[in-house]
Enzyme design. Structure first.
Site, mmCIF file in Angstrom:
data_model
loop_
_atom_site.group_PDB
_atom_site.id
_atom_site.type_symbol
_atom_site.label_atom_id
_atom_site.label_comp_id
_atom_site.label_asym_id
_atom_site.label_seq_id
_atom_site.Cartn_x
_atom_site.Cartn_y
_atom_site.Cartn_z
ATOM 1 N N THR A 63 0.846 23.997 26.534
ATOM 2 C CA THR A 63 1.252 24.058 25.118
ATOM 3 C C THR A 63 2.723 23.141 24.987
ATOM 4 O OG1 THR A 63 2.531 25.956 25.217
ATOM 5 C CG2 THR A 63 0.018 26.320 24.817
ATOM 6 N N ASP A 83 10.821 32.570 9.292
ATOM 7 C CA ASP A 83 11.313 33.016 10.583
ATOM 8 C C ASP A 83 10.964 34.228 11.095
ATOM 9 O OD1 ASP A 83 12.778 33.293 12.915
ATOM 10 O OD2 ASP A 83 14.582 32.091 12.320
ATOM 11 N N VAL A 84 10.384 34.308 11.810
ATOM 12 C CA VAL A 84 9.893 35.824 12.420
ATOM 13 C C VAL A 84 11.101 36.790 12.960
ATOM 14 C CG1 VAL A 84 8.450 37.111 14.475
ATOM 15 C CG2 VAL A 84 7.569 34.801 13.214
ATOM 16 N N THR A 111 5.187 24.773 27.329
ATOM 17 C CA THR A 111 5.340 24.521 28.760
ATOM 18 C C THR A 111 5.314 23.129 29.005
ATOM 19 O OG1 THR A 111 2.555 24.490 28.900
ATOM 20 C CG2 THR A 111 3.990 26.549 29.036
ATOM 21 N N TYR A 122 13.275 37.014 29.066
ATOM 22 C CA TYR A 122 11.854 36.633 28.575
ATOM 23 C C TYR A 122 10.737 37.760 29.106
ATOM 24 C CZ TYR A 122 7.665 34.081 27.545
ATOM 25 O OH TYR A 122 6.311 33.640 27.357
ATOM 26 N N LYS A 134 8.617 40.426 26.835
ATOM 27 C CA LYS A 134 7.291 40.544 27.050
ATOM 28 C C LYS A 134 6.613 41.579 27.667
ATOM 29 C CE LYS A 134 6.057 36.543 25.126
ATOM 30 N NZ LYS A 134 5.239 36.545 23.967
#
Length: 257
Positions: free
Chosen positions: A191, A64-65, A194, A156, A160
């Site tokens: 993807t 898990d990042v 989305t 988000y 980003k």
């Protein structure tokens, strides 16, 4: 297969689907040894299977990042196994929806744990390894939401935006020791992430009207951009943010048809 990444070792987060999977396949097809990382084993195993069936070299590590110890351990184990780390792609992300006035602190923080903290841990670890070996390339994946304000996605968007400016600082620090850091800025890409906004023809058509090229992007098109910035072909490029968005970020006024 060609060999523009022959003898390179590449680590790609979020490699089980979407842009991460496409990037891993592209780099393996160009001769790299690729290690993909993600939280769920099944998709990782499937991507590695596709790569090896095509004659490429790949493996995976479940991590898990947003878990610093697990993620850093996976990167360090990769470098120890293969003797080096040439390319680090920080692609994994997470997001929450909601208006600013209704967003909980937990939801706000959830946007940063993977996208910002994970990118920091991945970049820091890669820089430590790459400095020792004399250089390397880091590519961080941002979003058009980090360039423009996006309603209902403030967390988000902020995360980003942080990735973009963080990467500029990394580029400044890494340049003298041969470590390059660049950013790919996707627009709307088809993807799993989305799928909801492109779930029917009406939704897809409304989305495509906002894009000058009048179509959403494909994961392979993003992978090509990531590959270029990661490769020696971009040897004099660092600190750049490359928009791959069908022209969305260049269009002030959108004409609906």
């Amino acid at each position: 297969m060609t060999a523009r990444m022959h003898n390179k070792v590449c680590f790609v987060t979020g490699g089980g689907s979407g842009i991460g999977a496409a990037t891993a396949k592209k780099m393996a097809a160009e001769g790299a040894t690729v290690v993909i990382c993600g939280r769920t084993e099944g998709p990782l195993r499937d991507v590695v299977g596709e790569i090896t069936a095509a004659g490429g070299k790949a493996s995976y590590r479940v991590a898990d990042v947003s878990n610093e110890a697990a993620f850093v351990g996976a990167i360090e184990a990769t470098a120890e196994q293969f003797g080096r780390l040439d390319v680090m792609v920080n692609n994994a992300m997470a997001y929450t929806w909601g208006g600013v006035d209704q967003m909980t602190t937990a939801d706000w923080h959830a946007n940063f744990a993977t996208t910002v903290d994970g990118t920091f841990w991945g970049t820091r670890t890669a820089m430590q390894l790459m400095k020792k070996q004399g250089g390397g390339s880091i590519v961080n994946i941002a979003s058009i939401c980090g360039v423009f304000g996006t309603a209902w996605m403030s967390g988000y968007s902020a995360a980003k935006a942080a990735v973009i400016n963080f990467s500029r600082a990394v580029a400044s620090e890494g340049a003298a020791c041969g470590v390059r850091c660049n950013v790919v800025v996707p627009g709307v890409v088809a993807t799993p992430a989305t799928a909801g906004m492109l779930s029917d023809d009406a939704s897809r058509n409304n989305t495509e009207k906002l894009i000058p090229m009048r179509r959403v992007g494909e994961a392979d098109e993003l992978a090509n951009a990531v590959f270029f910035l990661a490769s020696d072909e971009a040897s004099y490029i660092t600190g750049a943010s490359l928009a791959v968005d069908g022209g969305r970020s260049s269009d002030l006024y959108t004409v609906f048809e």
